[in-house]
Enzyme design. Structure first.
Site, PDB file in Angstrom:
ATOM      1  N   LYS A 155       1.182  -1.138   0.018  1.00 57.01           N
ATOM      2  CA  LYS A 155       0.068   0.213   0.102  1.00 57.01           C
ATOM      3  C   LYS A 155       0.883   1.019  -0.119  1.00 57.01           C
ATOM      4  CE  LYS A 155      -4.103  -2.434   2.118  1.00 57.01           C
ATOM      5  NZ  LYS A 155      -4.854  -2.669   2.928  1.00 57.01           N
ATOM      6  N   ALA A 214      -4.706  -6.413   8.978  1.00 52.96           N
ATOM      7  CA  ALA A 214      -4.238  -7.432   9.363  1.00 52.96           C
ATOM      8  C   ALA A 214      -4.739  -8.061  10.592  1.00 52.96           C
ATOM      9  CB  ALA A 214      -2.881  -7.382   9.377  1.00 52.96           C
ATOM     10  N   LYS A 233      -5.703   6.783   0.852  1.00 54.58           N
ATOM     11  CA  LYS A 233      -6.098   6.684   2.067  1.00 54.58           C
ATOM     12  C   LYS A 233      -5.303   6.468   3.520  1.00 54.58           C
ATOM     13  CE  LYS A 233      -5.203   2.068   2.492  1.00 54.58           C
ATOM     14  NZ  LYS A 233      -4.336   1.294   3.750  1.00 54.58           N
ATOM     15  N   ARG A 242      -2.406   2.211  11.842  1.00 49.05           N
ATOM     16  CA  ARG A 242      -1.093   2.703  12.427  1.00 49.05           C
ATOM     17  C   ARG A 242      -0.837   4.075  11.794  1.00 49.05           C
ATOM     18  NH1 ARG A 242       2.757  -1.782   9.369  1.00 49.05           N
ATOM     19  NH2 ARG A 242       1.098  -2.967  10.508  1.00 49.05           N
ATOM     20  N   ASN A 243      -1.552   4.502  10.420  1.00 49.77           N
ATOM     21  CA  ASN A 243      -1.389   5.877   9.864  1.00 49.77           C
ATOM     22  C   ASN A 243      -2.104   6.864  10.519  1.00 49.77           C
ATOM     23  OD1 ASN A 243       0.050   5.625   7.266  1.00 49.77           O
ATOM     24  ND2 ASN A 243      -1.275   3.723   7.014  1.00 49.77           N
TER      25      ASN A 243
END
Length: 331
Positions: free
Chosen positions: A109, A143, A194, A258-259
């Site tokens: 990604k 995940a 995104k 995490r972003n």
């Protein structure tokens, strides 16, 4: 009818582990390239990835591990690349085996650093892989939730719909629903964007903006994404499909993102470096922001959210100032 043949995973992180879990449930054998021999030995000893998704257990007799990427590429027909985008080139530099005849699936990604192109474009341009042999995995799919076998929906993009369906069938299960698309480029670029928008969402959360504003932010992000995808690949698509909007929503709002976590730390006053050190995991959107900014210098799409995140992360402009300017541009 296309057959995916023997399937290998390239990468050892959380998403690679989740995909390995899905694939091995169908095939009962995979190849798995991991960079470090000590991680492989520990994996074999304890029966799970020692570093990521440690609750997911494997029958290691069904896995051929190797830290030699050439051994894996030579022995397997379908290669699923799941390495962080900044490190893709370093892994591929070790290759002495040609990729042209392989079926390449990217679950990365992010864009290829410096080249600022999607991974499928890179495999096509640099390694001469035909477009019909290139696929990608997209959709809202943390995940951690896949590891918990919570219902998830994945989209397999490939210009050859028979090949897309063949790989979709490999992933399909009681907790994974699949569909296919021909919009490989659109899926890849939306999966990068995104992450950028999730960082923006996190920054706003760290600055104590509420849910009302978050809804406006995401609404504007959808429009911005749509403008860019139309510019990069002007085909008929619905940006409201789960592979675009759904992935944006889960990355922008989820506690597993995490972003968003990285952005929240920035909004709370962390420096970029200190946030990265404390997270101990890669926020792809940090690198994706720079790549997309460079890409858009040539495309001139109106992307105020991308610009704001870039200014905060790379130009060190105060998040309070930059987000206030952004809010004034929204309606």
């Amino acid at each position: 009818m296309f057959d995916c043949g023997k399937i290998a995973i390239i990468g050892g992180g959380s998403w690679a582990t989740a995909i390995a879990k899905i694939v091995i449930g169908h095939t009962h054998h995979i190849g798995w390239y991991m960079r470090r021999d000590d991680s492989i030995e520990e994996f074999k000893r304890i029966g799970h990835n020692p570093n990521y998704l440690t609750s997911v257990h494997f029958n290691t007799n069904e896995i051929f591990f190797s830290s030699d990427i050439n051994r894996i590429v030579e022995a397997y027909d379908t290669l699923v690349f799941v390495v962080p985008s900044p490190y893709l080139k370093n892994h591929l530099k070790k290759l002495k085996t040609r990729l042209r005849d392989k079926f390449i699936v990217t679950a990365i990604k992010g864009l290829v650093s410096d080249d600022n192109i999607a991974c499928s474009e890179y495999f096509h341009e640099v390694y001469d892989v035909p477009e019909e042999n290139l696929a990608c995995i997209g959709g809202p799919s943390h995940a951690e939730e896949v590891a918990l076998e919570r219902l998830s929906y994945l989209t397999i993009g490939c210009s050859d719909q028979e090949k897309a369906q063949a790989f979709a069938d490999v992933l399909d299960s009681e907790f994974i629903k699949t569909k296919t698309s021909s919009d490989v480029i659109g899926i890849e670029y939306s999966s990068v964007l995104k992450n950028v928008y999730a960082i923006a969402s996190g920054i706003c959360s760290g600055l104590k903006y509420g849910d009302n504003f978050q809804a406006v932010l995401i609404s504007n992000a959808v429009q911005e994404m749509s403008r860019f995808l139309t510019a990069i690949n002007p085909i008929e698509r619905s940006v409201y499909d789960s592979v675009y909007l759904g992935d944006l929503l889960v990355t922008g709002y989820s506690k597993f993102s995490r972003n968003r976590t990285f952005g929240t730390m920035i909004g709370k006053g962390y420096s970029v470096k200190s946030a990265q050190i404390e997270m101990e995991m890669i926020a792809e959107g940090f690198f994706g922001t720079k790549c997309m900014k460079e890409k858009n210098r040539h495309m001139h799409v109106n992307m105020p959210i991308l610009d704001a995140v870039y200014n905060i992360l790379y130009e060190r402009i105060s998040p309070q100032i930059e987000i206030k300017l952004l809010t004034d541009s929204f309606r």
